[in-house]
Design a protein around this motif. Structure first.
Motif, PDB file in Angstrom:
ATOM      1  N   UNK A 336       0.910  -1.373   0.318  1.00 20.47           N
ATOM      2  CA  UNK A 336      -0.549   0.202  -0.224  1.00 20.47           C
ATOM      3  C   UNK A 336       0.860   1.624   0.181  1.00 20.47           C
ATOM      4  N   UNK A 337       0.859   2.186  -0.795  1.00 21.04           N
ATOM      5  CA  UNK A 337       1.888   3.598  -1.447  1.00 21.04           C
ATOM      6  C   UNK A 337       1.180   4.143  -0.163  1.00 21.04           C
ATOM      7  N   UNK A 338       2.235   4.711   0.343  1.00 22.15           N
ATOM      8  CA  UNK A 338       1.916   5.753   1.995  1.00 22.15           C
ATOM      9  C   UNK A 338       1.679   7.154   1.754  1.00 22.15           C
ATOM     10  N   UNK A 339       1.911   7.746  -0.091  1.00 17.16           N
ATOM     11  CA  UNK A 339       1.215   8.800  -0.378  1.00 17.16           C
ATOM     12  C   UNK A 339      -0.016   8.226  -0.733  1.00 17.16           C
ATOM     13  N   UNK A 340      -0.979   9.068  -0.576  1.00 17.59           N
ATOM     14  CA  UNK A 340      -2.725   9.795  -1.445  1.00 17.59           C
ATOM     15  C   UNK A 340      -2.426   9.305  -2.700  1.00 17.59           C
ATOM     16  N   UNK A 367      -6.288  -6.475   2.472  1.00 19.30           N
ATOM     17  CA  UNK A 367      -5.777  -4.781   2.998  1.00 19.30           C
ATOM     18  C   UNK A 367      -5.812  -4.247   1.450  1.00 19.30           C
ATOM     19  N   UNK A 368      -4.876  -4.686   0.902  1.00 24.46           N
ATOM     20  CA  UNK A 368      -3.431  -3.761   0.366  1.00 24.46           C
ATOM     21  C   UNK A 368      -4.552  -3.217  -0.642  1.00 24.46           C
ATOM     22  N   UNK A 369      -5.171  -4.634  -1.545  1.00 25.96           N
ATOM     23  CA  UNK A 369      -5.931  -3.326  -2.582  1.00 25.96           C
ATOM     24  C   UNK A 369      -6.699  -2.657  -2.097  1.00 25.96           C
ATOM     25  N   UNK A 370      -7.378  -2.391  -0.708  1.00 27.44           N
ATOM     26  CA  UNK A 370      -7.841  -1.213  -0.013  1.00 27.44           C
ATOM     27  C   UNK A 370      -6.696   0.184  -0.021  1.00 27.44           C
TER      28      UNK A 370
END
Length: 599
Positions: A336-340, A367-370
């Motif tokens: 999951x990226x930290x930057x939106x 959870x990663x996809x979300x």
């Protein structure tokens, strides 16, 4: 023969009566003979001629023909006159209050999920045909049978209590009430039967469960749950046999998403389990291609990614010359990226969760996809009980994180109402099979029905009618003004609702979760309501003609905004609702003999 006999009777101008007949049979025979004679006369002879001017049909002329000589005649005349006025007033009132029956209201059209049969775009069909034509048809058929064995082996897995039969009902009673019953097959207590762990994918072995299906590749060999690794041959077989069905299901879901959220147009898309790029084809058909700037496809099979690149490169550019600017493929899902700003507007996972081996891996993947989702997440899988359970658990997992809501299919954010019941929420989509699909499957039918389960979730709070800006209420206009402005007014003269208002109201409409049962004079529909229950609604013609007409045209999966005449709850759904409530133990009644002894 009957018409010939009737014609003979007409020419002879007499009726030939059998010698022995009862009175009732004779009357029926004479009546039927006369009807047959009349059917040979042209219909123009029986047209009703216009009434002469001397015979008017007004109330005064009709009553004036009654006798008025005596006082009794006058009383009959006055009573009939008052009755005539009363009936006329009642008729005019009924016509005025019943209103016009529309051929589908705006609410019903907006909530309709049924889109008919889906056809794949012709450029994509041509590109796939060019890809599979040089391959061996025998090898293609063999690889398809291996894929079918894999899907059938996992599709037969049934979660506890799902489906019909005594075994499933016994498991539901054990889960709901904690009952322990004797196993007739083993002759031991149910506590000796190994209990399934939460989410464990083990085939249920109990009385009444159908045996495992036989393999299509090796007939006579029972199938065991397994998955395949897609190489070059499996990829070509999947492209030729399975792509049309999956494309139709994904297209239906994305078309519903675009209708439910009119102002949503994705600019960046992530496709987990992309395969040959089926979701990308559907996205380009639903939303404008020039708005889509970035697409990232993820699949563990390298041959699938090479096939997707080959199909995209072989598709000719459209007339406007528009194509997705940035298309990338990768084999692994990044964290999951930290930057939106690095998130994607739309994340799609189509028919991929059921391919993961364990529930823990599925939870981590969801959870990663979300985490990659900036706006909307679409989860799609097969319509089997086990796949529907995976979609339901993934939905509950995301809702537990907060700051999100369900767009479809359920009209609420509550748990799945089919838990502890033999049913599961799934839908069906019909797709036209191209020639190479019929050849690979060796089928003479050019249509295919694919059942699927899905969930659409979006970030933010659930919309309400309070977020809609207030508008000045306008009174109904005349019919002439309504006919001149059909886009603004209904045929009845009322102002039409805006798309934004319909989109907000649709979050409160129930969903039809089973095909409607259309009977004579009434329609029975099973719906999932806003309060998290499954109810059976009945619509009759005498209750409301508009809702009855719309109910007869409703389809499986539609949102239905009307109010029914009666509401009922099916027995297994009622038992599930009672199981969720705390059980209160009632005191045993005291017998008379015990009361006497206590005295």
């Amino acid at each position: 023969m009957t018409l010939l006999c009737a014609a003979t009777r007409l020419t002879t101008n007499r009726l030939v009566v059998p010698a022995v007949r009862t009175t009732t049979a004779y009357q029926r025979w004479v009546h039927t003979t006369r009807l047959l004679n009349l059917k040979q006369v042209p219909d123009t002879i029986w047209l009703k001629p216009p009434a002469p001017a001397s015979l008017a049909t007004s109330k005064t002329d009709r009553l004036s023909r009654l006798p008025q000589d005596t006082e009794g005649d006058m009383e009959v005349f006055r009573s009939l006159e008052s009755l005539d006025e009363c009936v006329r007033d009642l008729y005019e009132e009924s016509v005025r209050t019943s209103g016009t029956i529309l051929r589908g209201t705006d609410e019903v059209r907006f909530g309709r999920k049924y889109i008919g049969m889906v056809n794949m775009p012709l450029p994509i069909v041509a590109a796939i045909d060019r890809y599979v034509t040089p391959l061996s048809k025998r090898t293609l058929r063999h690889d398809y049978l291996r894929i079918a064995d894999s899907l059938r082996s996992t599709g037969q897995l049934t979660p506890r209590g799902k489906g019909k039969g005594n075994a499933a009902a016994r498991q539901r009673r054990q889960d709901v009430y904690g009952e322990e019953e004797e196993d007739e097959a083993l002759g031991s207590s149910s506590r000796n039967t190994p209990m399934l762990l939460p989410g464990e994918r083990v085939e249920v072995i109990a009385t009444g469960v159908r045996p495992a299906p036989d393999s299509l590749v090796n007939p006579g060999t029972p199938l065991k749950p397994h998955t395949l690794e897609y190489g070059r041959g499996e990829t070509a077989a999947y492209l030729a046999a399975c792509t049309p069905g999956t494309y139709g299901a994904i297209y239906n879901i994305l078309a519903e998403l675009s209708q439910r959220i009119p102002d949503f147009t994705p600019r960046s898309v992530m496709d987990f389990g992309s395969g040959p790029g089926t979701a990308l084809w559907a996205i380009q058909e639903v939303w404008p291609t020039e708005k889509l700037e970035k697409y990232q496809g993820i699949d563990v099979s390298e041959d699938m990614l090479l096939c997707a690149e080959a199909i995209i490169a072989d598709i000719p550019v459209s007339e406007d010359g528009q194509r997705v600017r940035d298309i990338k493929f990768s084999r692994y899902l990044p964290p999951s990226p930290s930057d939106p700003q690095e998130r994607h507007d739309l994340v799609v996972s189509a028919f991929a969760l059921s391919e993961l081996p364990t529930d823990s891996m599925r939870k981590t993947t969801v959870e990663t996809l979300w985490g990659h989702t900036a706006d909307t997440l679409v989860l799609v899988d097969r319509g089997t009980p086990d796949s529907a359970r995976m979609i339901s658990e993934a939905r509950d997992q995301i809702l537990a994180l907060g700051d999100c809501f369900t767009v479809a299919p359920l009209p609420n954010d509550l748990p799945d109402p089919t838990i502890l019941t033999p049913a599961w929420i799934h839908f069906s989509q019909r797709t036209q099979r191209p020639g190479f699909t019929m050849l690979t499957k060796q089928s003479k039918s050019n249509v295919e029905d694919l059942r699927y389960s899905y969930a659409i979730l979006r970030r933010g709070t659930r919309p309400t009618m309070a977020s809609l800006p207030k508008q000045a209420e306008e009174e109904a206009v005349g019919l002439s003004v309504a006919e001149a402005n059909p886009e603004k007014y209904l045929p009845t003269g009322e102002l039409r609702k805006t798309t934004q208002r319909l989109a907000l109201e649709a979050y409160q409409w129930p969903r039809i979760i089973l095909p409607p049962m259309k009977r004579k004079g009434h329609v029975v529909i099973d719906v999932s309501t806003v309060n998290g229950k499954v109810e059976r609604w009945t619509f009759t013609k005498t209750h409301n003609k508009q809702s009855y007409r719309d109910a007869r045209k409703a389809s499986w999966g539609d949102l239905f905004p009307h109010t029914p005449k009666s509401i009922a709850v099916r027995p297994h759904f009622a038992a599930a609702e009672q199981a969720k409530e705390p059980q209160v133990k009632k005191n045993r009644k005291v017998r008379r003999s015990e009361a006497r002894l206590s005295e």
